[in-house]
Design a protein around this motif. Structure first.
Motif, PDB file in Angstrom:
ATOM      1  N   THR A 109       0.836  -1.193   0.000  1.00  0.00           N
ATOM      2  CA  THR A 109       0.000   0.000   0.000  1.00  0.00           C
ATOM      3  C   THR A 109       0.877   1.251   0.000  1.00  0.00           C
ATOM      4  O   THR A 109       2.082   1.191   0.306  1.00  0.00           O
ATOM      5  CB  THR A 109      -0.911   0.025   1.228  1.00  0.00           C
ATOM      6  OG1 THR A 109      -0.100   0.166   2.404  1.00  0.00           O
ATOM      7  CG2 THR A 109      -1.746  -1.248   1.331  1.00  0.00           C
ATOM      8  N   ALA A 122      -2.284  -0.482  -9.924  1.00  0.00           N
ATOM      9  CA  ALA A 122      -2.932  -0.077  -8.676  1.00  0.00           C
ATOM     10  C   ALA A 122      -4.197  -0.895  -8.495  1.00  0.00           C
ATOM     11  O   ALA A 122      -5.119  -0.812  -9.321  1.00  0.00           O
ATOM     12  CB  ALA A 122      -3.249   1.414  -8.696  1.00  0.00           C
ATOM     13  N   ASP A 123      -4.243  -1.718  -7.445  1.00  0.00           N
ATOM     14  CA  ASP A 123      -5.429  -2.512  -7.124  1.00  0.00           C
ATOM     15  C   ASP A 123      -6.223  -1.782  -6.055  1.00  0.00           C
ATOM     16  O   ASP A 123      -5.678  -1.402  -5.014  1.00  0.00           O
ATOM     17  CB  ASP A 123      -5.026  -3.892  -6.610  1.00  0.00           C
ATOM     18  CG  ASP A 123      -4.279  -4.696  -7.660  1.00  0.00           C
ATOM     19  OD1 ASP A 123      -4.586  -4.519  -8.857  1.00  0.00           O
ATOM     20  OD2 ASP A 123      -3.379  -5.480  -7.285  1.00  0.00           O
ATOM     21  N   ARG A 124      -7.502  -1.596  -6.288  1.00  0.00           N
ATOM     22  CA  ARG A 124      -8.341  -0.871  -5.334  1.00  0.00           C
ATOM     23  C   ARG A 124      -9.002  -1.835  -4.364  1.00  0.00           C
ATOM     24  O   ARG A 124      -8.997  -3.043  -4.555  1.00  0.00           O
ATOM     25  CB  ARG A 124      -9.395  -0.048  -6.078  1.00  0.00           C
ATOM     26  CG  ARG A 124      -8.781   0.952  -7.046  1.00  0.00           C
ATOM     27  CD  ARG A 124      -9.829   1.866  -7.651  1.00  0.00           C
ATOM     28  NE  ARG A 124      -9.229   2.785  -8.607  1.00  0.00           N
ATOM     29  CZ  ARG A 124      -8.583   3.897  -8.277  1.00  0.00           C
ATOM     30  NH1 ARG A 124      -8.484   4.228  -6.992  1.00  0.00           N
ATOM     31  NH2 ARG A 124      -8.061   4.679  -9.203  1.00  0.00           N
ATOM     32  N   GLY A 165      -6.152  -3.877  -1.544  1.00  0.00           N
ATOM     33  CA  GLY A 165      -5.472  -3.296  -2.688  1.00  0.00           C
ATOM     34  C   GLY A 165      -4.085  -2.784  -2.374  1.00  0.00           C
ATOM     35  O   GLY A 165      -3.542  -2.988  -1.286  1.00  0.00           O
TER      36      GLY A 165
END
Length: 335
Positions: free
Chosen positions: A20, A51-53, A57
């Motif tokens: 993160t 970018a993973d939400r 994420g």
């Protein structure tokens, strides 16, 4: 500096996977906003940062992407020798360099070896300072270390047992012993030949100084030549043997209870262990007789009192008498 930080960010994602923005900021010691800008800069340069939400994420590299841009700087390469001692590395001013070097090394390793290195780091840790003792304050350590590396003369203000002294030194090396830093140096002006437990002089005026006792340190512009054939490890070994001979000038004859035998190594370290190994046979109650090297009478009395009623001093007579007098004075005080 930003290029170094971008490379560190890239290597963090490569070595650890998804992280993160707050985690990256903590590792890089920057703000989260700076992380956002650095991620954008990596993407603009062609690095596939995804970018993973969502709650799970974070940022990660596209599958299969690896960089081989992992060249170590001179300082980073040198810092790897302190990889097992991150605390001392930070005190020497090499904490950030060590972290960067480890990231680069992990990135250069094959996947299996890199994973093994991470596992070792997770499961083994070296903590140099002794128990129940705060580390010495060493505000001048980084400057001293730089002078050792550059072979620069140091102008110092030093506090010793007999008072304070100003002296120019040729710093030859640093030693970390039991969580305490010592400087090994040649005194430019060796007129003062006072010996103590903190600075034992040898014939060529090389001495040992406790780093926490330096009150001020200034680095001169002029360099010096190291003594031909000087070896730090060899000097330190001989210095400690010489100091032990200076301190332990007499031997105490003791009787020890079974509990006292367990306490002795904790109170007297290696000397206690050696004394127990040479102990005579135990009597019917489990007490044994030993011969223990001790310091001056005043110091020995205090040290032996730490064994309490689990030890009896049999000799020499002067030490037994001094211990009995101290115990009598204590009894009178608490009567």
């Amino acid at each position: 500096m930003r290029a170094d930080r971008l490379l560190s960010l890239l290597l963090l994602l490569q070595n650890r996977g998804r992280m993160t923005a707050p985690e990256l900021a903590a590792e890089l010691e920057v703000s989260v906003r700076t992380v956002y800008r650095d991620v954008e800069a990596l993407g603009a340069s062609g690095v596939p940062v995804l970018a993973d939400r969502g709650p799970a994420g974070g940022y990660r590299l596209a599958d299969g992407y690896r960089t081989r841009l992992t060249g170590l700087t001179d300082v980073q390469a040198g810092s790897l020798f302190l990889a097992g001692a991150p605390g001392p590395a930070r005190e020497l001013g090499l904490g950030a360099e060590l972290a960067a070097a480890q990231l680069k090394l992990q990135a250069a390793l094959p996947a299996a070896l890199a994973e093994r290195a991470r596992t070792i780091q997770d499961r083994f840790h070296l903590d140099a300072p002794a128990w129940f003792r705060d580390a010495d304050p060493v505000p001048h350590l980084a400057r001293i270390a730089q002078a050792v590396w550059d072979q620069r003369v140091l102008h110092t203000h030093y506090r010793r047992w007999g008072g304070e002294v100003h002296r120019a030194l040729h710093p030859l090396g640093l030693v970390l012993k039991g969580g305490i830093w010592y400087l090994v140096a040649r005194a430019v002006d060796s007129a003062d030949s006072t010996e103590s437990a903190e600075a034992v002089e040898s014939v060529d005026s090389v001495r040992t100084y406790r780093v926490s006792r330096f009150l001020a340190v200034d680095t001169a512009a002029d360099a010096f030549e190291r003594p031909a054939g000087f070896e730090l490890a060899a000097y330190w070994g001989e210095s400690t043997r010489r100091l032990d001979a200076v301190l332990h000038q007499q031997t105490a004859d003791l009787r020890l209870s079974p509990r006292g035998q367990r306490l002795l190594p904790m109170r007297f370290g290696a000397a206690g262990v050696r004394a127990l190994e040479a102990a005579g046979p135990a009597d019917a109650e489990g007490w044994v007789r030993i011969r223990l090297p001790v310091e001056s009478e005043a110091v020995a009395v205090g040290d032996l009192l730490r064994l309490g009623t689990d030890a009896e001093v049999l000799g020499p007579p002067e030490l037994r008498s001094a211990l009995a007098g101290t115990v009598a004075a204590l009894a009178a005080r608490y009567r």
